[in-house]
Structures are given as structure tokens and as C-alpha cells.
Write an enzyme that holds these catalytic residues in place. Structure first.
Site, short mmCIF file in Angstrom:
data_model
loop_
_atom_site.label_atom_id
_atom_site.label_comp_id
_atom_site.label_asym_id
_atom_site.label_seq_id
_atom_site.Cartn_x
_atom_site.Cartn_y
_atom_site.Cartn_z
N HIS A 1 0.64 5.29 1.08
CA HIS A 1 -0.01 6.33 1.92
C HIS A 1 -0.06 7.59 1.16
O HIS A 1 1.05 8.20 0.72
CB HIS A 1 0.63 6.50 3.20
CG HIS A 1 0.79 5.46 4.15
ND1 HIS A 1 -0.04 5.27 5.09
CD2 HIS A 1 1.66 4.10 4.02
CE1 HIS A 1 0.23 4.12 5.84
NE2 HIS A 1 0.95 3.52 5.21
N HIS B 1 0.84 -1.31 -0.18
CA HIS B 1 -0.02 0.01 0.02
C HIS B 1 0.92 1.30 -0.09
O HIS B 1 1.99 1.15 0.58
CB HIS B 1 -0.92 0.02 1.17
CG HIS B 1 -0.23 -0.14 2.42
ND1 HIS B 1 0.24 -1.30 2.99
CD2 HIS B 1 0.09 0.81 3.32
CE1 HIS B 1 0.70 -1.09 4.24
NE2 HIS B 1 0.78 0.08 4.51
P1 5GP Z 1 1.77 0.55 7.45
O1 5GP Z 1 2.35 0.63 8.97
O2 5GP Z 1 1.60 -0.94 7.16
O3 5GP Z 1 2.28 1.11 6.26
O4 5GP Z 1 0.25 1.03 7.43
C1 5GP Z 1 -1.20 0.39 7.68
C2 5GP Z 1 -2.06 1.25 7.75
O5 5GP Z 1 -3.33 0.48 7.80
C3 5GP Z 1 -2.15 2.11 8.96
O6 5GP Z 1 -1.92 3.42 8.92
C4 5GP Z 1 -3.63 1.82 9.70
O7 5GP Z 1 -4.16 2.85 10.39
C5 5GP Z 1 -4.30 1.21 8.35
N1 5GP Z 1 -5.21 0.27 8.93
C6 5GP Z 1 -5.02 -0.79 9.59
N2 5GP Z 1 -6.14 -1.52 9.69
C7 5GP Z 1 -7.14 -0.87 8.98
C8 5GP Z 1 -8.44 -0.99 8.64
O8 5GP Z 1 -9.08 -1.94 8.98
N3 5GP Z 1 -9.22 -0.20 7.76
C9 5GP Z 1 -8.42 0.79 7.32
N4 5GP Z 1 -9.23 1.55 6.50
N5 5GP Z 1 -7.05 1.22 7.55
C10 5GP Z 1 -6.54 0.24 8.44
#
Ligand code: 5GP
Ligand code: ZN
Length: 137
Positions: free
Chosen positions: A102, A100
Site C-alpha cells: 500500500h 501487495h
Molecule cells: P489488504 O487488507 O489485503 O492489505 O488490502 C487489500 C486492499 O485491496 C483493500 O484496501 C481493498 O480496498 C483493496 N481491494 C479489494 N478488492 C479490490 C478491487 O476489486 N479493486 C481494487 N482496486 N482494490 C481492491
């Protein structure tokens, strides 16, 4: 679809999400715990862990969507700019292991700092550049 992957469940509509854009290859939806309001995630519809196993054509589709919606994320959240960022592996603060990107709206004087700035010791600047160059095929 990967078992126990929260983003695969969002794609399958098994759990709800605030979707802002969708096309054949990608889905964009609001991060549930935003850095700022309007913080959006762009994911491929097929499961990959992160940059290291995502094929180039899929990565390209993700980035096309990022490019397509970045202005709307900025303007729709009333921001002045955005950070576009991506975490790969736990050491880099990846928490959800489905690729993903951001898109994080940024406002005047908001407190977020994307990263710090270290210095290189003697020789390390050239050495790490050479080490990286030697591994690029
Ligand atoms: P990472 O730290 O893996 O780059 O970011 C994962 C992101 O996914 C986090 O910012 C977190 O808030 C978001 N996230 C985790 N679980 C969910 C979910 O169930 N729904 C949504 N919309 N975002 C999520
Ligand atoms: Zn997944």
C-alpha cells in the site's frame, strides 16, 4: 494466475482497475476503498500469497516500483507524505491474498494512525530479539 484471486483478475484485465503504472513485473493501481484519495497498491504480475512465499527478486521488483512511483502518488494526490505498508496473513489484516504494498497519501491532520506503541515487560525485549536472531538464516 490463481483462480478466485481478484488481483490476478485485474492483471488479466478480467475486471477493471485504475492503473497508474505498469512494467514487466509489476502493476500499480488505485485501491477501490482508499484510506485517502490516491491510495495505490503495487502488486507483482505473478501470483504470490504474501511476503512469506514471495521470492526475493520479485519482492525487489515490487519495491523498485514503490520507490519509482511514491513521489508521484504524493504529488498527484496533493498529499504531504505517504505511508508504505504491507499486511501479511489474516491476523495482520490481509484481506486479498495476492502480495501487495500500500502507498497511502497522508495529509496534515488526517486521522490515520499506522500503529500503537506498547511497552516491554522485564526481559521480554532481549528475549524476543534473541528469538528472532536465532531464526534468521
Ligand atoms: P489488504 O487488507 O489485503 O492489505 O488490502 C487489500 C486492499 O485491496 C483493500 O484496501 C481493498 O480496498 C483493496 N481491494 C479489494 N478488492 C479490490 C478491487 O476489486 N479493486 C481494487 N482496486 N482494490 C481492491
Ligand atoms: Zn493473484
Amino acid at each position: 494466475m490463481e483462480e478466485d484471486c481478484i488481483f490476478c483478475k485485474i492483471i488479466a484485465k478480467e475486471i477493471p482497475a485504475e492503473v497508474v503504472f505498469e512494467n514487466q513485473h509489476t502493476l500499480a493501481f488505485l485501491d477501490i476503498h482508499p484510506n485517502n484519495h490516491g491510495h495505490t497498491l503495487v502488486i507483482p504480475k505473478k501470483h504470490y500469497r504474501n511476503v512469506f512465499d514471495t521470492p526475493e527478486d520479485v519482492w525487489t521488483e515490487i519495491m523498485k516500483t514503490v520507490h519509482h512511483i511514491a513521489g508521484a502518488v504524493r504529488d498527484g494526490s496533493g498529499a504531504k507524505g505517504v505511508n508504505i505498508s504491507n499486511n501479511n496473513e489474516r491476523v495482520a489484516h490481509q484481506e486479498v491474498f495476492h502480495t501487495h504494498i500500500h502507498i497511502i497519501p497522508r495529509f496534515e491532520n488526517d486521522p490515520h494512525k499506522p500503529w500503537g506503541s506498547k511497552s516491554y515487560e522485564d526481559g521480554a525485549f532481549t528475549a524476543v530479539a534473541e528469538s528472532i536472531r536465532n531464526r534468521i538464516t
